[in-house]
Motif scaffolding. Structure first.
Motif, mmCIF file in Angstrom:
data_model
loop_
_atom_site.group_PDB
_atom_site.id
_atom_site.type_symbol
_atom_site.label_atom_id
_atom_site.label_comp_id
_atom_site.label_asym_id
_atom_site.label_seq_id
_atom_site.Cartn_x
_atom_site.Cartn_y
_atom_site.Cartn_z
ATOM 1 N N PRO A 292 -4.515 35.979 -40.497
ATOM 2 C CA PRO A 292 -4.380 37.428 -40.697
ATOM 3 C C PRO A 292 -3.587 38.143 -39.607
ATOM 4 O O PRO A 292 -3.133 39.258 -39.817
ATOM 5 N N ASP A 293 -3.426 37.544 -38.427
ATOM 6 C CA ASP A 293 -2.706 38.257 -37.376
ATOM 7 C C ASP A 293 -1.201 38.122 -37.530
ATOM 8 O O ASP A 293 -0.460 39.062 -37.282
ATOM 9 N N GLY A 294 -0.732 36.931 -37.890
ATOM 10 C CA GLY A 294 0.692 36.764 -38.149
ATOM 11 C C GLY A 294 1.116 37.585 -39.351
ATOM 12 O O GLY A 294 0.412 37.615 -40.368
ATOM 13 N N ASP A 295 2.267 38.241 -39.269
ATOM 14 C CA ASP A 295 2.663 39.222 -40.280
ATOM 15 C C ASP A 295 4.148 39.051 -40.574
ATOM 16 O O ASP A 295 4.982 39.307 -39.703
ATOM 17 N N MET A 296 4.476 38.608 -41.790
ATOM 18 C CA MET A 296 5.873 38.355 -42.135
ATOM 19 C C MET A 296 6.698 39.637 -42.166
ATOM 20 O O MET A 296 7.867 39.639 -41.759
ATOM 21 N N THR A 297 6.117 40.736 -42.643
ATOM 22 C CA THR A 297 6.853 41.998 -42.668
ATOM 23 C C THR A 297 7.233 42.423 -41.260
ATOM 24 O O THR A 297 8.383 42.800 -40.998
ATOM 25 N N ALA A 298 6.273 42.345 -40.339
ATOM 26 C CA ALA A 298 6.547 42.706 -38.944
ATOM 27 C C ALA A 298 7.535 41.734 -38.317
ATOM 28 O O ALA A 298 8.415 42.139 -37.546
ATOM 29 N N TYR A 299 7.401 40.453 -38.640
ATOM 30 C CA TYR A 299 8.308 39.438 -38.094
ATOM 31 C C TYR A 299 9.755 39.718 -38.487
ATOM 32 O O TYR A 299 10.666 39.676 -37.647
ATOM 33 N N MET A 300 9.986 40.004 -39.744
ATOM 34 C CA MET A 300 11.358 40.255 -40.191
ATOM 35 C C MET A 300 11.912 41.528 -39.559
ATOM 36 O O MET A 300 13.104 41.584 -39.203
ATOM 37 N N VAL B 252 3.678 30.238 -45.935
ATOM 38 C CA VAL B 252 3.803 30.599 -47.356
ATOM 39 C C VAL B 252 2.872 31.760 -47.680
ATOM 40 O O VAL B 252 3.255 32.708 -48.379
ATOM 41 N N LEU B 253 1.640 31.708 -47.174
ATOM 42 C CA LEU B 253 0.709 32.821 -47.391
ATOM 43 C C LEU B 253 1.284 34.115 -46.816
ATOM 44 O O LEU B 253 1.179 35.182 -47.448
ATOM 45 N N ALA B 254 1.878 34.036 -45.629
ATOM 46 C CA ALA B 254 2.475 35.237 -45.022
ATOM 47 C C ALA B 254 3.573 35.798 -45.918
ATOM 48 O O ALA B 254 3.694 37.020 -46.082
ATOM 49 N N HIS B 255 4.385 34.928 -46.508
ATOM 50 C CA HIS B 255 5.416 35.382 -47.451
ATOM 51 C C HIS B 255 4.771 36.058 -48.666
ATOM 52 O O HIS B 255 5.235 37.111 -49.120
ATOM 53 N N LEU B 256 3.716 35.449 -49.185
ATOM 54 C CA LEU B 256 3.073 35.999 -50.378
ATOM 55 C C LEU B 256 2.464 37.373 -50.102
ATOM 56 O O LEU B 256 2.544 38.277 -50.940
ATOM 57 N N ILE B 257 1.860 37.543 -48.935
ATOM 58 C CA ILE B 257 1.302 38.851 -48.576
ATOM 59 C C ILE B 257 2.414 39.892 -48.499
ATOM 60 O O ILE B 257 2.266 41.029 -48.969
ATOM 61 N N ALA C 29 10.150 44.965 -21.334
ATOM 62 C CA ALA C 29 9.382 44.511 -22.490
ATOM 63 C C ALA C 29 10.065 44.925 -23.791
ATOM 64 O O ALA C 29 10.514 46.068 -23.934
ATOM 65 N N VAL C 30 10.152 43.981 -24.724
ATOM 66 C CA VAL C 30 10.714 44.226 -26.055
ATOM 67 C C VAL C 30 9.632 43.822 -27.065
ATOM 68 O O VAL C 30 9.331 42.637 -27.212
ATOM 69 N N ALA C 31 9.035 44.793 -27.733
ATOM 70 C CA ALA C 31 7.955 44.504 -28.675
ATOM 71 C C ALA C 31 8.502 43.764 -29.888
ATOM 72 O O ALA C 31 9.431 44.234 -30.553
ATOM 73 N N THR C 32 7.924 42.593 -30.175
ATOM 74 C CA THR C 32 8.376 41.756 -31.289
ATOM 75 C C THR C 32 7.169 41.194 -32.051
ATOM 76 O O THR C 32 6.935 39.987 -32.057
ATOM 77 N N PRO C 33 6.379 42.052 -32.683
ATOM 78 C CA PRO C 33 5.247 41.538 -33.464
ATOM 79 C C PRO C 33 5.714 40.704 -34.639
ATOM 80 O O PRO C 33 6.829 40.879 -35.143
ATOM 81 N N GLY C 34 4.849 39.805 -35.078
ATOM 82 C CA GLY C 34 5.159 38.959 -36.229
ATOM 83 C C GLY C 34 4.470 37.620 -36.092
ATOM 84 O O GLY C 34 3.572 37.296 -36.841
ATOM 85 N N HIS C 35 4.918 36.799 -35.119
ATOM 86 C CA HIS C 35 4.216 35.543 -34.831
ATOM 87 C C HIS C 35 2.770 35.851 -34.458
ATOM 88 O O HIS C 35 1.839 35.202 -34.931
ATOM 89 N N THR C 36 2.586 36.832 -33.606
ATOM 90 C CA THR C 36 1.293 37.468 -33.353
ATOM 91 C C THR C 36 1.541 38.961 -33.264
ATOM 92 O O THR C 36 2.657 39.409 -32.988
ATOM 93 N N SER C 37 0.484 39.747 -33.445
ATOM 94 C CA SER C 37 0.648 41.200 -33.410
ATOM 95 C C SER C 37 0.924 41.707 -31.997
ATOM 96 O O SER C 37 1.440 42.817 -31.834
ATOM 97 N N ASN C 38 0.571 40.918 -30.969
ATOM 98 C CA ASN C 38 0.758 41.373 -29.586
ATOM 99 C C ASN C 38 1.976 40.750 -28.910
ATOM 100 O O ASN C 38 2.114 40.836 -27.689
#
Length: 295
Positions: free
Chosen positions: A185-193, A271-276, A147-156
């Motif tokens: 709210p679950d998708g997170d651009m900071t975590a994705y990057m 775009v909202l994810a980028h703004l957050i 398993a390789v944790a890759t949050p961003g698209h979803t937190s899980n």
């Protein structure tokens, strides 16, 4: 889940057919093509004598029948899910009942989805027998999945590395045909990057995404996708600097010219994810009434 820009003909790719893509990996395409899933969800079978099933897909009788035929009576060691959007995990429970295999992988996650499409909602019935933490492994004869944790698209979201072939099952985190939708709210651009940076530092030789063709130069694609996100961030900041403030629909109309208007709501989520993310870094901030301005 991604944003599809080029046209495609789902009739060009057969669903329900087991296709061998490497000595240890075969795939079956589910019959759920859409502008968000491309040609459909690809379920992977890993192993020869005893197998693992990755992303069993939608709870569709034809797809379950195709998976059962592909398994062909072999023992199923585990059913693994990268995340719990409804085009990925609902078939896990009926397949488990058919094969006796445990469901392992990502954590359950349910929340009210206000995203761009109904079938992207989370699978509220997903109940794993074991949640895999980052670095945990499951193995069978001749194969090992980590398993390789890759949050961003979803937190899980998890990816799964096939150690013996230096391959990565990348789920919806990286797809060759499209960028992944990041929907708060679950998708997170900071975590994705951060997850993309983690993949960039790995030495995987090939990616097998849940949608689209294998990615044979994965680090090059990841680097390009990270650059694309930085370019989009720059577009947003320039828009706000030029106009003083702006609303997301106006940004989408300018930045996604030529993209199917049916996909604009999904583009707005990214775009909202980028703004957050920009707000967290002090580069943009809400201005009230749905408007944003530079920080």
């Amino acid at each position: 889940m991604g944003l599809m820009q080029p046209p495609f003909d789902p009739a060009d790719l057969p669903t329900g057919v087991l296709m061998q893509v490497s000595p240890l990996v075969a795939r079956v395409l589910a019959p759920n093509p859409s502008p968000f899933t491309y040609t459909g969800t690809q379920t992977y079978l890993v192993g020869t004598d005893a197998v693992a099933v990755i992303d069993p897909g939608p709870d569709d009788p034809a797809h379950l029948g195709a998976l059962t035929a592909g398994i062909a009576g072999r023992p199923v060691v585990a059913i693994l899910c990268t995340h719990t959007h409804r085009d990925h995990s609902p078939a896990a429970r009926p397949l488990s009942e058919l094969t006796g295999a445990p469901i392992v992988g990502c954590a359950p996650l349910t929340l009210e989805d206000d995203g761009p499409r109904a079938d992207a909602a989370f699978d509220a019935h997903y109940m794993p027998d074991r949640i895999m933490a980052d670095g945990e492994r499951v193995s069978g004869p001749g194969w090992t999945l980590e398993a390789v944790a890759t949050p961003g698209h979803t937190s899980n979201h998890l990816c799964f590395a096939l150690i013996e072939e230096k391959a990565l099952f990348s789920g919806d985190h990286v797809m060759g045909w499209s960028t992944s939708v990041i929907s708060p709210p679950d998708g997170d651009m900071t975590a994705y990057m951060a997850s993309m940076q983690r993949l960039l530092e790995r030495d995987d030789a090939i990616y097998y995404p849940a949608h689209g063709d294998p990615v044979e130069q994965p680090q090059r694609l990841v680097r390009g996708m990270m650059g694309h996100r930085k370019q989009r961030e720059g577009q947003i900041l320039r828009f706000l600097e030029r106009n003083g403030s702006g609303a997301i629909p106006d940004m989408v109309a300018e930045m996604y010219r030529g993209v199917d208007p049916r996909l604009h709501s999904a583009a707005g989520r990214s775009v909202l994810a980028h703004l957050i993310d920009l707000d967290a870094r002090g580069l943009a901030r809400p201005a009230g009434n749905g408007l944003w301005r530079t920080g």
